[in-house]
Design a protein around this motif. Structure first.
Motif, short mmCIF file in Angstrom:
data_model
loop_
_atom_site.label_atom_id
_atom_site.label_comp_id
_atom_site.label_asym_id
_atom_site.label_seq_id
_atom_site.Cartn_x
_atom_site.Cartn_y
_atom_site.Cartn_z
N TRP A 264 0.85 -1.21 0.00
CA TRP A 264 0.00 0.00 0.00
C TRP A 264 0.88 1.25 0.00
O TRP A 264 0.62 2.18 -0.76
N TYR A 265 1.91 1.26 0.85
CA TYR A 265 2.77 2.44 0.96
C TYR A 265 3.44 2.76 -0.38
O TYR A 265 3.45 3.91 -0.81
N GLU A 266 3.99 1.74 -1.03
CA GLU A 266 4.64 1.96 -2.32
C GLU A 266 3.66 2.50 -3.35
O GLU A 266 3.96 3.45 -4.08
N SER A 267 2.47 1.89 -3.40
CA SER A 267 1.45 2.33 -4.35
C SER A 267 0.99 3.74 -4.04
O SER A 267 0.84 4.58 -4.94
N PHE A 268 0.78 4.04 -2.75
CA PHE A 268 0.31 5.35 -2.32
C PHE A 268 1.32 6.44 -2.68
O PHE A 268 0.97 7.47 -3.25
N MET A 269 2.61 6.20 -2.36
CA MET A 269 3.63 7.21 -2.63
C MET A 269 3.85 7.41 -4.13
O MET A 269 4.10 8.53 -4.58
N THR A 270 3.74 6.35 -4.92
CA THR A 270 3.84 6.49 -6.37
C THR A 270 2.73 7.37 -6.90
O THR A 270 2.96 8.26 -7.73
N LYS A 271 1.52 7.15 -6.39
CA LYS A 271 0.38 7.95 -6.83
C LYS A 271 0.55 9.42 -6.43
O LYS A 271 0.27 10.33 -7.22
N VAL A 272 1.06 9.67 -5.22
CA VAL A 272 1.28 11.05 -4.76
C VAL A 272 2.33 11.73 -5.63
O VAL A 272 2.16 12.87 -6.05
N ARG A 273 3.43 11.02 -5.94
CA ARG A 273 4.49 11.61 -6.77
C ARG A 273 4.00 11.93 -8.18
O ARG A 273 4.38 12.92 -8.77
N ASN A 274 3.17 11.04 -8.72
CA ASN A 274 2.73 11.19 -10.11
C ASN A 274 1.56 12.15 -10.28
O ASN A 274 1.47 12.84 -11.30
N THR A 275 0.65 12.18 -9.31
CA THR A 275 -0.58 12.96 -9.50
C THR A 275 -0.88 13.95 -8.39
O THR A 275 -1.89 14.63 -8.44
#
Length: 202
Positions: free
Chosen positions: A182-193
């Motif tokens: 979840w953390y990896e997915s969440f941070m990727t989404k924050v960085r991208n969008t």
């Protein structure tokens, strides 16, 4: 005294001093930058009553005031993509002298820091849209953001269980691998969008 971190890149401490109160970080390949973090390294504090305004300078377009740093606020993260608004006052024209001609595909932008008295800084940042929005109640804003993040985590974890997530036993164990994913997915989404997706999930 300062450090600069572009998301997805190595930490920069190669600050270039322009004069006694102005300094810059070079930002190569600036077209790919979404977020940037600037902070005090903790080695040298600001003199009493002083802080720094933070500016983003794009050659040929001018500069934009992003925010500020102080001993009480030693770090800040700024979103650059989609928020650029050139400002034309000459207060910080010193940054324009650092610009060099580059092709549009490989622009080197600059993060400018200007050390100023805190009352002057507060006047400058008070007109920023983000400052106006946060002035109402910063504690409530932080609480709301924390609540949205926790809700996002809860919804993610409960998707692995099925059924009614609100009826879960308090003793239900969640594998740490699920939280890490979840953390990896969440941070990727924050960085991208950015964090807009948290508001859409209400």
């Amino acid at each position: 005294m300062f450090g600069c971190l572009v998301a997805g890149r190595l930490l920069q401490t190669n600050l270039q001093q322009i004069d006694e109160t102005h300094a810059i970080f070079e930002l190569p390949s600036a077209g790919s930058i979404n977020h940037i973090c600037v902070f005090l390294l903790g080695t040298v504090p600001f003199p009493d009553g002083y802080g720094a305004t933070v500016h983003f300078f794009w050659p040929g377009k001018g500069f934009q005031l992003l925010g500020m740093l102080s001993n009480e606020k030693p770090s800040a993260i700024f979103r650059l993509r989609g928020t650029y608004t050139a400002q034309t006052t000459n207060t910080h024209a010193v940054f324009s002298g650092a610009a060099s001609d580059t092709s549009a595909s490989d622009v080197t932008a600059f993060l400018g820091l200007s050390i100023e008295p805190l009352p002057q800084i507060m006047q400058e940042v008070a007109v920023l849209p983000s400052a106006v929005a946060k002035a109402s109640n910063p504690t409530a804003d932080a609480t709301l953001m924390a609540e949205r993040i926790v809700k996002h985590l809860f919804n993610y974890v409960s998707s692995f269980v099925g059924g009614n997530p609100t009826a879960l036993s308090p003793d239900f164990l969640v594998p740490m691998g699920v939280i890490a994913k979840w953390y990896e997915s969440f941070m990727t989404k924050v960085r991208n969008t950015g964090i807009g997706f948290l508001e859409r999930e209400e």
